[in-house]
Enzyme design. Structure first.
Site, PDB file in Angstrom:
ATOM      1  N   GLY A  70      91.361  61.145  14.479  1.00  8.94           N
ATOM      2  CA  GLY A  70      92.710  61.271  13.948  1.00  8.94           C
ATOM      3  C   GLY A  70      92.770  62.176  12.746  1.00  8.94           C
ATOM      4  N   SER A  71      92.627  61.583  11.576  1.00 14.22           N
ATOM      5  CA  SER A  71      92.783  62.332  10.330  1.00 14.22           C
ATOM      6  C   SER A  71      91.540  63.142   9.989  1.00 14.22           C
ATOM      7  CB  SER A  71      93.087  61.352   9.188  1.00 14.22           C
ATOM      8  OG  SER A  71      94.104  60.447   9.567  1.00 14.22           O
TER       9      SER A  71
ATOM     10  N   ARG B 147      81.585  46.693  19.157  1.00 15.48           N
ATOM     11  CA  ARG B 147      80.510  45.707  19.346  1.00 15.48           C
ATOM     12  C   ARG B 147      81.069  44.390  19.900  1.00 15.48           C
ATOM     13  NH1 ARG B 147      75.404  46.597  17.812  1.00 15.48           N
ATOM     14  NH2 ARG B 147      74.894  48.181  16.246  1.00 15.48           N
TER      15      ARG B 147
ATOM     16  N   GLY C 243      93.371  56.156   9.722  1.00 19.33           N
ATOM     17  CA  GLY C 243      93.721  56.860   8.494  1.00 19.33           C
ATOM     18  C   GLY C 243      92.875  56.516   7.293  1.00 19.33           C
TER      19      GLY C 243
ATOM     20  N   GLY D   7      88.853  55.753  12.172  1.00 18.54           N
ATOM     21  CA  GLY D   7      87.844  55.878  11.125  1.00 18.54           C
ATOM     22  C   GLY D   7      86.730  56.863  11.403  1.00 18.54           C
TER      23      GLY D   7
ATOM     24  N   LYS E  27     102.364  59.360  20.841  1.00 18.65           N
ATOM     25  CA  LYS E  27     102.439  57.944  20.485  1.00 18.65           C
ATOM     26  C   LYS E  27     103.871  57.421  20.559  1.00 18.65           C
ATOM     27  CE  LYS E  27      98.526  58.055  17.222  1.00 18.65           C
ATOM     28  NZ  LYS E  27      97.565  57.234  17.976  1.00 18.65           N
TER      29      LYS E  27
ATOM     30  N   ASP F 109      93.873  64.388  17.120  1.00 18.75           N
ATOM     31  CA  ASP F 109      95.251  64.353  16.616  1.00 18.75           C
ATOM     32  C   ASP F 109      95.637  65.724  16.082  1.00 18.75           C
ATOM     33  OD1 ASP F 109      95.413  61.694  17.192  1.00 18.75           O
ATOM     34  OD2 ASP F 109      95.582  60.995  15.128  1.00 18.75           O
TER      35      ASP F 109
END
Length: 294
Positions: A235-236, A165, A153, A214, A81, A24
């Protein structure tokens, strides 16, 4: 008459990202850092998921200026997005020439009942999933690439692990079933029967499935690859860290060499502090982005 891309072409574009990291970014500078670090693609955003979560309110498609700035800055594919079910945001991004659209639960859904009919677009789509039912519904709508939803996030890998999983376990279950059991399983999952037949025959999903939501450390990225991810979205995690350039390279290396634990140990040294993160159990139901879509 609108042009549409074939599944073979669109899925082939996704296969080309396999084994890589998609990052990102919110501006050209970050996009260049990502490209130099070895990212296979970038996701152009106005705000990373952690900032979207912190700001609250309605999160929409990024300003086209930001998307164009990123597209002009790098030679690797650029994703962007669109809100779930927002036909016009998706068409605008397609018209701009982005390489991929993420119909994303990170943004505030525009339609709480219907996802986009992604078969009608030339541009390929990536969508999130928590289980095989969601995965096959998105594929039937035309998604060319999947990713775990995780909990965006948060910097907390637990939900991405759960989703990866679960999908893989359900694929194994389908493969082991006899043909006469598949229709009932399709009903239970809310999955198209023909897709379950294809999964049983091929022994795998018909599209790639990346990890997302995550991933905050090189070890997180390696973990998701070990669990069967075809690649990793970050992402973050990168640009919320103390040293983004070093952190980005470490994530890429760990994703490629995910069973080389000595290397991952070296990559993890002196990276500075990872993003603070959020404990999932502290989130209120309305704060759980993964619940968006169906």
């Amino acid at each position: 008459m609108a042009q549409t891309g074939t599944d073979r072409v669109k899925r082939g574009m996704a296969e080309m990202q396999k084994g890589g990291v998609i990052m990102d970014v919110v501006n050209a500078e970050q996009a260049k850092i990502a490209e130099e670090a070895g990212a296979v693609a970038v996701m152009a955003l106005e705000r990373v998921p952690a900032d979207i979560r912190a700001a609250g309110g309605v999160a929409r498609m990024a300003d086209p200026t930001i998307v164009e700035e990123v597209m002009n800055a790098v030679s690797i594919p650029v994703m962007a997005k669109a809100r779930i079910g927002h036909i016009v945001e998706a068409r605008v991004l397609e018209a701009m020439g982005v390489d991929y659209i993420d119909e994303s639960e990170v943004l505030t859904p525009a339609d709480e009942e219907f996802h986009l009919n992604k078969n009608e677009y030339t541009v390929p789509f990536v969508c999130g999933c928590r289980d095989l039912g969601e995965a096959t519904r998105r594929i039937a709508e035309g998604a060319s690439m999947l990713r775990t939803k995780g909990e965006p996030g948060t910097g907390n890998i637990v939900e991405a692990v759960r989703h990866m999983r679960k999908v893989n376990a359900q694929v194994r279950k389908v493969v082991a079933m006899s043909d006469d059991e598949l229709m009932t399983e399709a009903k239970n999952l809310g999955a198209p029967y023909e897709l379950l037949l294809q999964i049983k025959r091929d022994g795998k999903l018909p599209v790639v499935n990346f990890a997302a939501g995550g991933v905050a450390t090189p070890a997180d990225a390696a973990l998701m690859m070990q669990l069967g991810a075809d690649g990793v979205f970050v992402g973050s995690g990168i640009f919320k860290s103390d040293n983004p350039a070093k952190f980005a390279k470490a994530i890429v290396e760990a994703t490629t060499h995910y069973t080389d634990y000595k290397l991952i140990a070296e990559l993890s040294k002196e990276l500075g502090t990872a993003m603070k993160g959020i404990e999932i159990s502290n989130l209120l139901p309305e704060q759980r982005m993964q619940e968006r879509g169906w």
